[in-house]
Design an enzyme around this catalytic site. Structure first.
Site, PDB file in Angstrom:
ATOM      1  CG  HIS A  31      -4.753  -1.303 -12.008  1.00 35.65           C
ATOM      2  ND1 HIS A  31      -3.631  -1.438 -11.287  1.00 35.65           N
ATOM      3  CD2 HIS A  31      -4.836   0.146 -11.850  1.00 35.65           C
ATOM      4  CE1 HIS A  31      -2.870  -0.630 -10.658  1.00 35.65           C
ATOM      5  NE2 HIS A  31      -3.536   0.759 -11.289  1.00 35.65           N
ATOM      6  CG  HIS A  59      -1.716  -5.914 -16.016  1.00 32.50           C
ATOM      7  ND1 HIS A  59      -1.263  -7.286 -15.506  1.00 32.50           N
ATOM      8  CD2 HIS A  59      -1.989  -5.210 -15.289  1.00 32.50           C
ATOM      9  CE1 HIS A  59      -1.474  -6.972 -14.205  1.00 32.50           C
ATOM     10  NE2 HIS A  59      -1.705  -5.705 -13.916  1.00 32.50           N
TER      11      HIS A  59
END
Length: 233
Positions: A144, A189
């Protein structure tokens, strides 16, 4: 003659300044990326990552309704969204006559996605086991963050180059940062994944721009030589 010399010197100065800025950004991004690989895979330090998780958890507990907003933000660098934009946006630019910009945006997103997967396979870092929603795949660097940087960073550059819109360019870069933060907020993450993704995405954008510029120079020289040969005949 004086006016021509002044314009030439101004153009050379601009190119030199731009090259210097781009060179510093490239160097800084490379240093940050490889510093993070050392922190994560050599020193195995998780201090920054757990501090970031703790900060985001405090924010989530203080504002429970924020999670729904974060889920919307993170969607704008998800694979379905990137696939759609990565195809439709270049097609739209091509339709409007911006051929170079269309190819630049297409290669920015596609190349960034391929490079991200190669880096993930190389480093093989598992995702956090505290994720708020299930996510497949590996963790380092964040897709992302990296592909978001290549997409929105490329659009920001195109806006700046064609219209000198610093506000829009800054807004897009800020949006990219928010997308990265959303990944840490959701625990899908580590913070080091996100920062490494930003750095890797920036490196790819700069190298792509250099490669396209070099290609244009080569093609331009080739076309010029062909014209001169034809005229000589």
């Amino acid at each position: 003659m004086k006016a021509f010399t002044a314009r030439l010197l101004a153009r050379i100065s601009l190119i030199t300044t731009e090259a210097l800025v781009v060179g510093v950004l490239l160097w800084a991004a490379v240093v940050v990326f490889f510093y993070l690989t050392r922190v994560v895979f050599v020193n195995k330090s998780a201090t920054f990552d757990w501090w970031a998780f703790s900060t985001m958890d405090t924010l989530r507990f203080a504002y429970p309704g924020l999670t729904s907003v974060v889920l919307v933000v993170t969607f704008f660098a998800s694979m379905p969204f990137l696939l759609t934009v990565g195809i439709l946006a270049p097609a739209g630019l091509l339709w409007r006559g911006y051929k170079r910009e269309a190819w630049e945006l297409l290669w920015a997103v596609a190349g960034g996605a391929i490079l991200n997967q190669l880096l993930k396979i190389h480093y093989e870092r598992l995702r956090p086991d505290t994720a708020l929603l299930p996510q497949a795949g590996l963790s380092f660097p964040s897709g992302h963050a990296m592909i978001g940087m290549t997409l929105y960073g490329c659009v920001a550059w195109l806006l700046w180059r064609h219209g000198h819109h610093p506000a829009w360019a800054a807004a897009l870069l800020l949006w990219t940062v928010l997308i990265g933060l959303s990944r840490v907020y959701l625990h899908v993450h580590y913070a080091t994944d996100v920062v490494a993704g930003f750095a890797a995405g920036l490196v790819w954008l700069i190298l792509l721009r250099f490669a396209l510029h070099l290609w244009e120079q080569i093609v331009g020289v080739t076309i010029k030589d062909e014209v001169e040969v034809t005229e000589g005949e």
